[in-house]
Design a protein around this motif. Structure first.
Motif, PDB file in Angstrom:
ATOM      1  N   GLN A  76      62.869  50.580  36.586  1.00 25.32           N
ATOM      2  CA  GLN A  76      63.638  49.420  36.984  1.00 25.32           C
ATOM      3  C   GLN A  76      64.529  48.892  35.876  1.00 25.32           C
ATOM      4  N   GLN A  77      64.867  49.697  34.916  1.00 27.34           N
ATOM      5  CA  GLN A  77      65.639  49.218  33.793  1.00 27.34           C
ATOM      6  C   GLN A  77      66.322  50.406  33.151  1.00 27.34           C
ATOM      7  N   ASN A 110      75.875  38.240  35.075  1.00 30.92           N
ATOM      8  CA  ASN A 110      74.712  38.847  35.722  1.00 30.92           C
ATOM      9  C   ASN A 110      74.613  38.440  37.188  1.00 30.92           C
ATOM     10  N   LEU A 113      72.401  39.839  40.025  1.00 32.41           N
ATOM     11  CA  LEU A 113      70.962  39.581  40.036  1.00 32.41           C
ATOM     12  C   LEU A 113      70.611  38.188  40.549  1.00 32.41           C
ATOM     13  N   VAL A 121      64.477  39.866  48.748  1.00 32.74           N
ATOM     14  CA  VAL A 121      64.130  40.122  47.361  1.00 32.74           C
ATOM     15  C   VAL A 121      62.995  41.137  47.283  1.00 32.74           C
ATOM     16  N   VAL A 341      62.903  34.613  38.091  1.00 34.19           N
ATOM     17  CA  VAL A 341      63.974  34.913  39.043  1.00 34.19           C
ATOM     18  C   VAL A 341      65.257  34.277  38.534  1.00 34.19           C
ATOM     19  N   TYR A 342      66.373  34.956  38.718  1.00 35.92           N
ATOM     20  CA  TYR A 342      67.665  34.477  38.228  1.00 35.92           C
ATOM     21  C   TYR A 342      68.345  33.685  39.335  1.00 35.92           C
ATOM     22  N   GLU A 361      66.601  39.831  32.729  1.00 34.52           N
ATOM     23  CA  GLU A 361      65.697  40.823  33.288  1.00 34.52           C
ATOM     24  C   GLU A 361      64.678  40.098  34.176  1.00 34.52           C
ATOM     25  N   PRO A 362      65.060  39.752  35.404  1.00 37.80           N
ATOM     26  CA  PRO A 362      64.157  38.998  36.278  1.00 37.80           C
ATOM     27  C   PRO A 362      63.078  39.875  36.902  1.00 37.80           C
ATOM     28  N   GLU A 363      61.925  39.264  37.162  1.00 38.96           N
ATOM     29  CA  GLU A 363      60.837  39.962  37.866  1.00 38.96           C
ATOM     30  C   GLU A 363      61.132  40.084  39.356  1.00 38.96           C
ATOM     31  N   ARG A 365      63.978  40.443  42.121  1.00 37.74           N
ATOM     32  CA  ARG A 365      65.366  40.897  42.176  1.00 37.74           C
ATOM     33  C   ARG A 365      65.879  40.945  43.598  1.00 37.74           C
TER      34      ARG A 365
END
Length: 368
Positions: A76-77, A110, A113, A121, A341-342, A361-363, A365
């Motif tokens: 995921q990154q 960003n 996101l 989500v 969360v963003y 880098e949100p958990e 997405r």
């Protein structure tokens, strides 16, 4: 004060900001990564980012050693991708490689996101279900490293402001399910609709592997004949004094072990230059440094990184933002901010710091 004491103090301060006592990050063995003269402990110290396994961000007064990129893809990154950059020669033969420091990386607004009410989500991680209470998702966050005797561990809980209410999750299907004092905890991957820190779960599946930290590849190709084993005098007083006097220009050093996992015979020190002429910086630095050297571009200098880290850290006490971790990318490319969360509120809070220097880098997405 010795380097280990300095790191412990910084980690304790970071832990207070994150509402949990934070353990010390593991220390690199300076005797193994440096063969030159070590400072006596009372001279200038170089501050570089050290990444701890528990996603803890701190600035440590040591040189961080990393292994070269092995090609394993993190979950995921992905590492930032940018266009080519011309680098000063790494050795006798000038060579250039792609830089991961400047250019088209995932910084800026960003906006891809951002999560708003009604958005679909996705998340993967820990689910906590207490009696007579709706289950919640709790993101990864710094926790005290405490060992408990069998049967004495506390019941699972989530720090204030981080829990997200889940509707429709089947707790009996959670992986690694355990119960402590009536509170059940397990893991799952979930997809659903976001609405004011509540998710209406539509799909539930097995949890995904945890996201990994990205290790940027060394920016410089080996010189003709390859990197050589030679003393790296990063702890010499002249070197630390030079780097401290150029904090506003350069980032690092970060040392890469290039002769394989578990070895430190051949190391290369990376210095990122954020401001000014890289070739001139390299020429001046080589007057005091004797080891293998890679000088490349960086978005942030050490002073930039320190300032941004402090500003982001000041937001971690705000429970409504859900920021759990902040760390500087090892090549000085960005300040990476891990959070629940963003949202528009988080974006507004981070904007004065400078979104162009941040990578969120949100958990949780959005599903596009």
């Amino acid at each position: 004060m010795n380097p280990i004491d300095e790191v412990d103090d910084l980690l304790r301060q970071a832990g207070a900001q994150w509402r949990a006592e934070q353990p010390s990050a593991p220390e690199p063995d300076l005797d193994r990564i440096t063969n030159g003269t070590k400072s006596a402990g009372n001279g200038p110290r170089r501050w570089v980012p050290a990444l701890a396994a528990a996603s803890v961000a701190a600035i440590a007064a040591v040189t961080l050693t990393v292994l070269p990129d092995t090609g394993r893809q993190p979950v995921q990154q992905s590492a930032p991708q940018v266009g080519p950059a011309s680098l000063p020669p790494a050795g006798p033969t000038p060579q250039a490689v792609e830089s991961v420091a400047n250019g088209n990386q995932q910084t800026g607004s960003n906006d891809d996101l951002l999560v708003r009410n009604g958005d679909k989500v996705h998340l993967s991680g820990d689910i906590i279900a207490a009696p007579n209470t709706a289950p919640i998702f709790c993101p990864s966050h710094p926790i005290p490293m405490i060992g408990y005797l069998p049967g004495s561990a506390p019941k699972p809980s989530c720090p204030p402001g981080l829990g997200v209410t889940l509707k429709g999750v089947d707790v009996s299907r959670l992986a690694d399910l355990k119960t402590i004092d009536g509170v059940r905890e397990g893991r799952a991957a979930l997809t659903g609709i976001w609405n004011d820190k509540t998710i209406d779960v539509q799909q539930q599946s097995a949890p995904e592997p945890d996201r990994d930290f990205v290790t940027p590849p060394l920016q410089c190709l080996p010189p003709q004949g390859g990197w050589k084993a030679k003393p790296a005098n990063l702890e010499a007083p002249a070197v630390t004094k030079f780097l401290d006097s150029h904090r506003g220009q350069a980032f690092g050093p970060v040392t890469y072990s290039v002769d394989g996992p578990g070895t430190t015979k051949v190391v290369v020190a990376f210095i990122g230059v954020a401001h000014g002429d890289r070739a001139a910086f390299r020429k001046a630095f080589e007057q005091v440094y004797t080891g293998n050297l890679c000088v490349g571009p960086a978005r942030l200098s050490q002073s930039d990184a320190d300032r941004i880290s402090k500003d982001v850290g000041g937001l971690m006490d705000r429970a409504d933002l859900g920021i759990t971790t902040s760390y500087t990318q090892m090549d000085g490319a960005s300040e990476n901010v891990r959070l629940l969360v963003y949202t528009d509120a988080v974006k507004a809070a981070l904007s004065p710091i400078g979104l162009g220097d941040l990578r969120v880098e949100p958990e949780i997405r959005p599903v596009h």
